[in-house]
Structures are given as structure tokens and as C-alpha cells.
Scaffold this active site. Sequence first.
Site, PDB file in Angstrom:
ATOM      1  N   PRO A  14       0.846  -1.194   0.000  1.00 60.01           N
ATOM      2  CA  PRO A  14       0.000   0.000   0.000  1.00 60.01           C
ATOM      3  C   PRO A  14       0.880   1.241   0.000  1.00 60.01           C
ATOM      4  O   PRO A  14       1.832   1.324   0.778  1.00 60.01           O
ATOM      5  CB  PRO A  14      -0.774  -0.113   1.334  1.00 60.01           C
ATOM      6  CG  PRO A  14       0.028  -1.018   2.195  1.00 60.01           C
ATOM      7  CD  PRO A  14       0.805  -1.916   1.289  1.00 60.01           C
ATOM      8  N   CYS A  97       2.284   2.860  10.019  1.00 59.40           N
ATOM      9  CA  CYS A  97       2.520   4.222   9.515  1.00 59.40           C
ATOM     10  C   CYS A  97       2.963   5.145  10.654  1.00 59.40           C
ATOM     11  O   CYS A  97       2.291   5.214  11.686  1.00 59.40           O
ATOM     12  CB  CYS A  97       1.258   4.765   8.849  1.00 59.40           C
ATOM     13  SG  CYS A  97       1.507   6.446   8.252  1.00 59.40           S
ATOM     14  N   LYS A 136      -0.317  -5.157   8.793  1.00 59.52           N
ATOM     15  CA  LYS A 136       0.988  -4.694   8.295  1.00 59.52           C
ATOM     16  C   LYS A 136       1.613  -3.860   9.397  1.00 59.52           C
ATOM     17  O   LYS A 136       1.004  -2.901   9.883  1.00 59.52           O
ATOM     18  CB  LYS A 136       0.817  -3.863   7.024  1.00 59.52           C
ATOM     19  CG  LYS A 136       2.141  -3.342   6.476  1.00 59.52           C
ATOM     20  CD  LYS A 136       1.975  -2.824   5.052  1.00 59.52           C
ATOM     21  CE  LYS A 136       3.274  -2.321   4.463  1.00 59.52           C
ATOM     22  NZ  LYS A 136       3.609  -0.957   4.892  1.00 59.52           N
ATOM     23  N   HIS A 168       7.333  -4.906   7.954  1.00 60.29           N
ATOM     24  CA  HIS A 168       8.359  -4.019   7.408  1.00 60.29           C
ATOM     25  C   HIS A 168       9.549  -4.132   8.363  1.00 60.29           C
ATOM     26  O   HIS A 168       9.439  -3.775   9.539  1.00 60.29           O
ATOM     27  CB  HIS A 168       7.805  -2.583   7.353  1.00 60.29           C
ATOM     28  CG  HIS A 168       8.728  -1.595   6.735  1.00 60.29           C
ATOM     29  ND1 HIS A 168       8.365  -0.288   6.521  1.00 60.29           N
ATOM     30  CD2 HIS A 168       9.988  -1.703   6.275  1.00 60.29           C
ATOM     31  CE1 HIS A 168       9.370   0.370   5.957  1.00 60.29           C
ATOM     32  NE2 HIS A 168      10.371  -0.473   5.808  1.00 60.29           N
ATOM     33  N   ASN A 208       8.916  -7.228   4.331  1.00 56.52           N
ATOM     34  CA  ASN A 208       8.856  -6.029   3.488  1.00 56.52           C
ATOM     35  C   ASN A 208      10.032  -5.119   3.837  1.00 56.52           C
ATOM     36  O   ASN A 208      10.472  -5.067   4.964  1.00 56.52           O
ATOM     37  CB  ASN A 208       7.506  -5.309   3.749  1.00 56.52           C
ATOM     38  CG  ASN A 208       7.464  -3.890   3.200  1.00 56.52           C
ATOM     39  OD1 ASN A 208       7.283  -2.918   3.943  1.00 56.52           O
ATOM     40  ND2 ASN A 208       7.621  -3.738   1.902  1.00 56.52           N
ATOM     41  N   GLY A 230       7.355  -2.376  -2.331  1.00 58.16           N
ATOM     42  CA  GLY A 230       6.756  -1.058  -2.458  1.00 58.16           C
ATOM     43  C   GLY A 230       7.430  -0.214  -3.524  1.00 58.16           C
ATOM     44  O   GLY A 230       7.089  -0.294  -4.711  1.00 58.16           O
TER      45      GLY A 230
HETATM   46  C1  LIG Z   1       4.894   7.029  -1.213  1.00 59.88           C
HETATM   47  C2  LIG Z   1       4.692   5.950  -0.175  1.00 59.88           C
HETATM   48  C3  LIG Z   1       3.465   5.850   0.465  1.00 59.88           C
HETATM   49  C4  LIG Z   1       3.243   4.844   1.426  1.00 59.88           C
HETATM   50  N1  LIG Z   1       1.994   4.703   1.982  1.00 59.88           N
HETATM   51  C5  LIG Z   1       1.737   3.648   2.819  1.00 59.88           C
HETATM   52  C6  LIG Z   1       0.417   3.360   3.272  1.00 59.88           C
HETATM   53  O1  LIG Z   1      -0.569   4.012   2.906  1.00 59.88           O
HETATM   54  N2  LIG Z   1       0.264   2.303   4.117  1.00 59.88           N
HETATM   55  C7  LIG Z   1       1.314   1.527   4.526  1.00 59.88           C
HETATM   56  O2  LIG Z   1       1.125   0.574   5.297  1.00 59.88           O
HETATM   57  N3  LIG Z   1       2.566   1.765   4.095  1.00 59.88           N
HETATM   58  C8  LIG Z   1       2.790   2.789   3.230  1.00 59.88           C
HETATM   59  N4  LIG Z   1       4.057   2.976   2.737  1.00 59.88           N
HETATM   60  C9  LIG Z   1       5.136   2.061   3.133  1.00 59.88           C
HETATM   61  C10 LIG Z   1       5.235   0.891   2.130  1.00 59.88           C
HETATM   62  O3  LIG Z   1       4.051   0.131   2.131  1.00 59.88           O
HETATM   63  C11 LIG Z   1       6.433  -0.015   2.477  1.00 59.88           C
HETATM   64  O4  LIG Z   1       6.225  -0.557   3.752  1.00 59.88           O
HETATM   65  C12 LIG Z   1       7.760   0.732   2.470  1.00 59.88           C
HETATM   66  O5  LIG Z   1       7.882   1.567   1.333  1.00 59.88           O
HETATM   67  C13 LIG Z   1       8.950  -0.245   2.509  1.00 59.88           C
HETATM   68  O6  LIG Z   1       8.930  -1.116   1.398  1.00 59.88           O
HETATM   69  P1  LIG Z   1       9.874  -0.883   0.101  1.00 59.88           P
HETATM   70  O7  LIG Z   1      11.295  -0.773   0.614  1.00 59.88           O
HETATM   71  O8  LIG Z   1       9.660  -2.092  -0.757  1.00 59.88           O
HETATM   72  O9  LIG Z   1       9.431   0.404  -0.527  1.00 59.88           O
HETATM   73  C14 LIG Z   1       4.288   3.971   1.767  1.00 59.88           C
HETATM   74  C15 LIG Z   1       5.524   4.088   1.115  1.00 59.88           C
HETATM   75  C16 LIG Z   1       5.721   5.042   0.134  1.00 59.88           C
HETATM   76  C17 LIG Z   1       7.041   5.112  -0.573  1.00 59.88           C
END
Ligand SMILES: Cc1cc2nc3c(=O)[nH]c(=O)nc-3n(C[C@H](O)[C@H](O)[C@H](O)COP(=O)(O)O)c2cc1C
Length: 328
Positions: A14, A97, A136, A168, A208, A230
Site C-alpha cells: 500500500p 505508519c 501490516k 516491514h 517487506n 513497495g
Molecule cells: C509514497 C509511499 C506511500 C506509502 N503509503 C503507505 C500506506 O498508505 N500504508 C502503509 O502501510 N505503508 C505505506 N508505505 C510504506 C510501504 O508500504 C512499504 O512498507 C515501504 O515503502 C517499505 O517497502 P519498500 O522498501 O519495498 O518500498 C508507503 C511508502 C511510500 C514510498
Amino acid sequence: MHTNEIDRKLSIAPMMKHTDKHFRYFMRLLSAHAVLYTEMITTGALIHGERKRFLNFNEIEHPLAIQLGGNNPNDLALCAKIAEDEGYDEINLNIGCPSDRVQNGRFGACLMSDTELVSDCVNRIQTTVKIPITIKTRIGIDDQDSYSFLENFVKSVSEAGCNTFIIHARKAILSGLSPKKNREIPPLNYERVYNIKRRFPSLNISINGGFIDIAQIKSQLEYVDGVMVGRAAYQNPFMLIEADKVIYGDDSSSLTREEILSKFKDYAVEQTNHGFNIKSLTRHVIGLYQGQPGARNYRRMLSDPISEGTNTTRFLDRIIQSVSETYT
Ligand SMILES: Cc1cc2nc3c(=O)[nH]c(=O)nc-3n(C[C@H](O)[C@H](O)[C@H](O)COP(=O)(O)O)c2cc1C
């Protein structure tokens, strides 16, 4: 497809302002199997806001999870029911978050320290809907960052009825660090997540944080049940093209970049006919040629203003023609 048997080997995270229905449609062109997640939707927005707009999705998006943000068990149960009735396959609760706005509402990552409330929320959702409820979360918050803190959290919440956790693999720092920095500064600790899987072998655990290619994702499956991706899915989406074959053993379809763009064009034409702004669609495919010759030109063309009299078909046809010339 609407199923309780979701295969969670790969999921797309997400991401606020990113994982709307247009982006999710684009993801589905790259992988038929990855589980897709909405942006976080707060219970307040769903109960009092433009519900139809928040919930809308394309049938092709299944398996599809809605991520809810909130801390009131009754409101969460109500929203879960609304989402289930709308056809979502999974309810995911955001306990990760770190933003100030979310903390002021007392939900997101700060809820990790209130296992009783999270358990209550899970229990209410679980007894209200038939679709799975998942969490999450992070590996910890602030100085509550020991293995036993995470272990206790997972134990209590799983006893309340949640058997799927997406973790995460970095803690959240709740004061003085922006959400963006909270995705970069606290170090990744994958071992912590592997240990949770070892400790709770019957739970479904996804990891994650920081995964950028399919080989790396595949190798994680030795330790955990699934991987959530993500930023890499947004910045370099074409890396997912191998996902179905390598991760799910399905090589029935795999499109070229040009074929994906062409299918996305058909979708964009239909959506703009329904009143969506073309740029709200094309912004999601800007990473498609990441790392390829001509990528800069492609991005520039997508970002160009649309001159009067140019419709979606003509705008995208021009880009498709240009990239086809570059790659033939
Ligand atoms: C622009 C952006 C918005 C995000 N919004 C959410 C969100 O709405 N809910 C959530 O649980 N995590 C959110 N995240 C965190 C991601 O879901 C993920 O946990 C995080 O980016 C780490 O994963 P990655 O290294 O693969 O990007 C967001 C991340 C980014 C970059």
C-alpha cells in the site's frame, strides 16, 4: 476471482498517493498473481467521505486487499463489512505508519504498543467478515525494539484471530523523523522477521523493506511465506515481469513494455471517457522504461502538457510510436 485462499508469495505494498486503482490496473498487466493493496483508507474517510471513490476498483485487480487505518473496533468492523460487500478479498490493518497525522489520530505504528486494542480491533473485524484480516506492521517502535516486543505483539494479535502478518523489517521512530526518512534511516533487520516465522511456523509471514528485484524476492521465500514490494514496483515496474514465472511457476503470459503500454492505453481511453484526467493515469507508468535507452525521452513525452485537441488515444499513440521506433 474472490478467494480466502490468497497466495501471498508476492504482494505490492500500500502506498498513499500511488496505489490507486489505475496503478493497480497497471500492476496487473505485469503480474496476474501478485496481491494488490489499496492506499491506506481511514475509517473516518470511508464512513463519512466519498465512499464510492475510495472503494472503486477494476475486476481485474483481484486478489485485492483494502488497507484500513483506524483504532475504533466498531468503526473498523463496519468498514471491513463495507469493503467485503464491495468485493475486496482481504482486510489489512495499518499498524506501521509513523506520520504525525496518523499518530495524532492514535493509529498506525503507535498502536504496536497497545496490543490489547489491536487485538480488540482484529477480533471485531474477524467476527464481522468472512474474508481474511491481516496486519501490516514494523519490527518495533522507538525504544520498544527488542525481539520479545515483536514476539509478544504477534503472539497476542494472532491469538485474537489474525494469522497473517506483513512485517516491514525496520522499526518506526515516532518523533522527529518524517515518514520518508522512516523508510530509510532505521536499519533493516531481516533476521528479526525470519525469527518470527521460525517461532510461529503456522502463521503466514511476509517480509517487506528494500527488495528491488525478483531473484532477491525469490530467495526470501526460503525464510518467509511472502514478500511485499513497495518503491521498486513504482520506480522500476518492469522488474515484475518475471514474477509470475519465477515465483508462481506460471509462464502463460509475459508482455513486452510496448504491449503493456498499448493495453494501458486502451484502459486509459476508457477511464478518461469516464471523466478521469489523463495525467492521473499516465503518471503511474512513468517508470516503465527505467534503465532503458530512451527512458528520458519517454518520461519527457509523458510529462508534456496535452495540447488542445489531443485526446488520450492520440497522446498515447504518439508515445507508443516513439518508443517502438527506439526499440526496433
Ligand atoms: C509514497 C509511499 C506511500 C506509502 N503509503 C503507505 C500506506 O498508505 N500504508 C502503509 O502501510 N505503508 C505505506 N508505505 C510504506 C510501504 O508500504 C512499504 O512498507 C515501504 O515503502 C517499505 O517497502 P519498500 O522498501 O519495498 O518500498 C508507503 C511508502 C511510500 C514510498
